[in-house]
Design a protein around this motif. Structure first.
Motif, PDB file in Angstrom:
ATOM      1  N   GLY A   1     -33.753 -23.261  89.393  1.00  0.00           N
ATOM      2  CA  GLY A   1     -33.510 -22.042  90.168  1.00  0.00           C
ATOM      3  C   GLY A   1     -32.143 -21.430  89.945  1.00  0.00           C
TER       4      GLY A   1
ATOM      5  N   LEU B   1     -35.712 -21.769  84.092  1.00  0.00           N
ATOM      6  CA  LEU B   1     -35.417 -21.701  85.525  1.00  0.00           C
ATOM      7  C   LEU B   1     -34.284 -22.644  85.918  1.00  0.00           C
ATOM      8  CD1 LEU B   1     -39.074 -21.519  86.846  1.00  0.00           C
ATOM      9  CD2 LEU B   1     -37.392 -19.675  86.938  1.00  0.00           C
TER      10      LEU B   1
ATOM     11  N   ILE C   1     -39.316 -20.829  92.011  1.00  0.00           N
ATOM     12  CA  ILE C   1     -39.696 -19.459  92.373  1.00  0.00           C
ATOM     13  C   ILE C   1     -39.766 -19.334  93.892  1.00  0.00           C
ATOM     14  CG2 ILE C   1     -41.441 -17.664  92.136  1.00  0.00           C
ATOM     15  CD1 ILE C   1     -40.137 -18.330  89.484  1.00  0.00           C
TER      16      ILE C   1
END
Length: 556
Positions: free
Chosen positions: A486, A483, A341
């Motif tokens: 990312g 995720l 994040i």
């Protein structure tokens, strides 16, 4: 908790005891902890209320309990928030043995902070200050093994269905957006920031101030660097003679002012409402340091009555407790779940000339940064700044006359499902995300897979993780896998996230920055950070209680 030496005793802010809370804060006089108990259904609750939240009986009494509890979540605080409350120390939420749904925010004492763990069984010890007894907890040497840790509730079952097939969202459009300069310690009058943003939003919508007939803001005239003075100050400056105004903090997050404006337009009170949000925390902090008093710490009231005595002064502490519980229950860690994040935000900010921090950030940088309040390090926390953002909510029948394509509101998410509390209900995620998220999807036929870009509140990295899961972009506890380091949330990923850099790198504009970025993305005006053919954007605002969500789509 590290016990300070004689030269630096802990000085706790004491609670401003009220009629309703006096029996709690004085109960330690006889060595017994007392918790509010319903005399009809026998359930406990905290803080004390005059009515039972479970059966709604008004037969409530402060009742002695065993004083034993289990640590349900904790954070080791490393930041000096108070002048005479030295870190490190452990802030914990403990669930009482008699009823784990009743919890206390407290400190764990009698052991090193590194020995605190979820499931640790503890017992109360009191620290007396005049006529107040502060309940602290120490490891219970008589208890064997881990204690019972309360699990998550099923919140979605309580989502209320739409009352009508007609949606008020369909009667409005977002027609203008503008912002002031955003930066650190600008040392600029906050009202001037607001006026700049408002004038730019009005011009962006192709309107004049004479066309504006409503004003809405969040959180109103709140002091402390979080407002320019609210509607009163802005109307004194602009003199638009509005037919409707709204300003306050008790709405569904900062975007609640936009929802209020939408309702006013839908009701026919206004045609063009100017919504604005101003922060000047950096400048306010600098000015406060110049005039800092050498006096003592005052009594804590409001929600801080239950937090300040334990040094839990920041949302970093409150949300850190929940993040620790999340990792304990579902697995994952800072590198797999939080770092993507922060690193994605910084990568996106590098493409945003208005972002405060645009220099590269590596995983090593992230992991080696100083700790603030576990599991949060420096780059898990958003950046205080000065700036203002304004948005125009217009009647849909005026949208065709505007110079730019309107941005339509497909749905809002505003329902409260959790208790409006930081410690008494949801511990697995940031509070107040599951309610707005579930409510949002109940008002549209669109689904998470239809979303092209997500602008999710990231006061801390964990906030964004909570919103991703609550909105259904991945399963509960599956954020780390989703995720994928990312890649999923990059600009060219499946779900581009916080494309302007979020509050972690672009600056803490307290919600409105996400709304402004979503409008730019849906309009196709985001320049180097533009997501290809972004048609649908989800926006969430609120880093705690309450929160809100908006689903936007491109108008044609």
């Amino acid at each position: 908790m590290t016990v300070p030496g004689p030269a630096e005793p802990v000085v706790r802010p004491l609670p401003q005891v009220s009629i309703g809370s006096e029996a709690f804060w004085t109960s330690g006089a006889d060595g017994r902890l007392r918790i509010a108990q319903c005399q009809a259904c026998s359930r406990y609750h905290h803080p004390p209320q005059p009515i039972c939240p479970h059966c709604r009986s008004c037969e409530v009494a402060m009742t002695p309990v065993s004083g034993r509890a289990t640590v349900a979540g904790f954070t080791v605080n490393h930041q000096q928030w108070l002048p005479r409350f030295p870190p490190p120390y452990a802030v914990a939420v403990v669930a009482i043995a008699e009823d784990p749904s009743a919890r206390l925010t407290t400190n764990i004492v009698g052991c090193e902070s590194g020995h605190v763990a979820i499931g640790l069984q503890v017992k109360v010890v009191f620290e007396q200050h005049d006529d107040i007894w502060i309940p602290l907890f120490e490891p219970d040497s008589e208890a064997a093994g881990a204690g019972p840790v309360p699990g998550p509730r099923d919140l979605v079952r309580d989502v209320r269905p739409m009352l009508s097939s007609r949606k008020f969202e369909d009667t409005v459009a977002l027609t203008g957006v503008g912002s002031s300069t955003i930066g650190r310690r600008l040392m600029v009058d906050p009202l001037s920031l607001t006026v700049t943003a408002c004038l730019r939003a009005v011009a962006d919508a192709g309107l004049t101030l004479d066309d504006i007939d409503g004003l809405a803001t969040y959180p109103g005239g709140l002091i402390g660097g979080m407002s320019e003075g609210g509607v009163t100050a802005v109307e004194e400056a602009l003199r638009i003679r509005p037919t409707w105004i709204s300003g306050g903090a008790e709405v569904p997050g900062p975007s609640g002012s936009v929802v209020s404006a939408m309702l006013a337009v839908a009701a026919g009170l206004c045609r063009h409402v100017l919504c604005f949000r101003t922060v000047w925390e950096s400048t306010h902090t600098a000015l406060a340091r110049r005039t800092k008093s050498a006096g003592g710490v005052g009594r804590a009231s409001g929600m801080f009555e239950w937090r300040a005595p334990f040094g839990a002064m920041s949302a970093a502490n409150w949300i850190g407790v929940n993040a620790s519980h999340y990792f304990w229950r579902y697995g994952g860690d800072r590198a797999s779940t939080l770092a993507p994040i922060a690193l994605t935000a910084r990568a996106n900010a590098s493409r945003n000339p208005a972002a405060i921090y645009r220099d590269p950030l590596t995983l090593d940088d992230y992991l080696s940064a100083r700790m603030i309040s576990s599991p949060f390090g420096l780059y898990d926390c958003d950046v205080p700044c000065d700036g203002a953002i304004a948005v125009i909510v217009s009647s849909i029948d005026t949208a065709a006359d505007r110079p730019k394509p309107p941005v339509l509101v497909e749905a809002v998410g505003t329902q409260v499902l959790d208790r409006i509390s930081w410690d008494q209900d949801t511990l697995t995620h940031e509070p107040q995300v599951f309610g707005p998220a579930a409510h949002l999807w109940s008002r549209t036929s669109l689904r998470p897979d239809d979303v092209d870009v997500a602008e999710l509140y990231d006061g801390f990295t964990f906030n964004a993780v909570s919103w991703l899961e609550a909105l259904g972009f991945c399963g509960v506890g599956e954020a780390a896998d989703f995720l994928d380091g990312g890649t999923t949330i990059a600009l060219d990923g499946k779900l581009p996230l916080n494309t302007h850099g979020g509050q972690l790198s672009a600056g803490r504009t307290h919600g409105f920055g996400f709304l402004a970025e979503a409008i730019a993305q849906v309009r196709g005006e985001a320049a180097e950070r533009q997501v290809a053919d972004a048609q649908v954007a989800v926006v969430t605002t609120g880093g705690g209680t309450p929160g809100g969500a908006l689903l936007l789509r491109r108008g044609h």
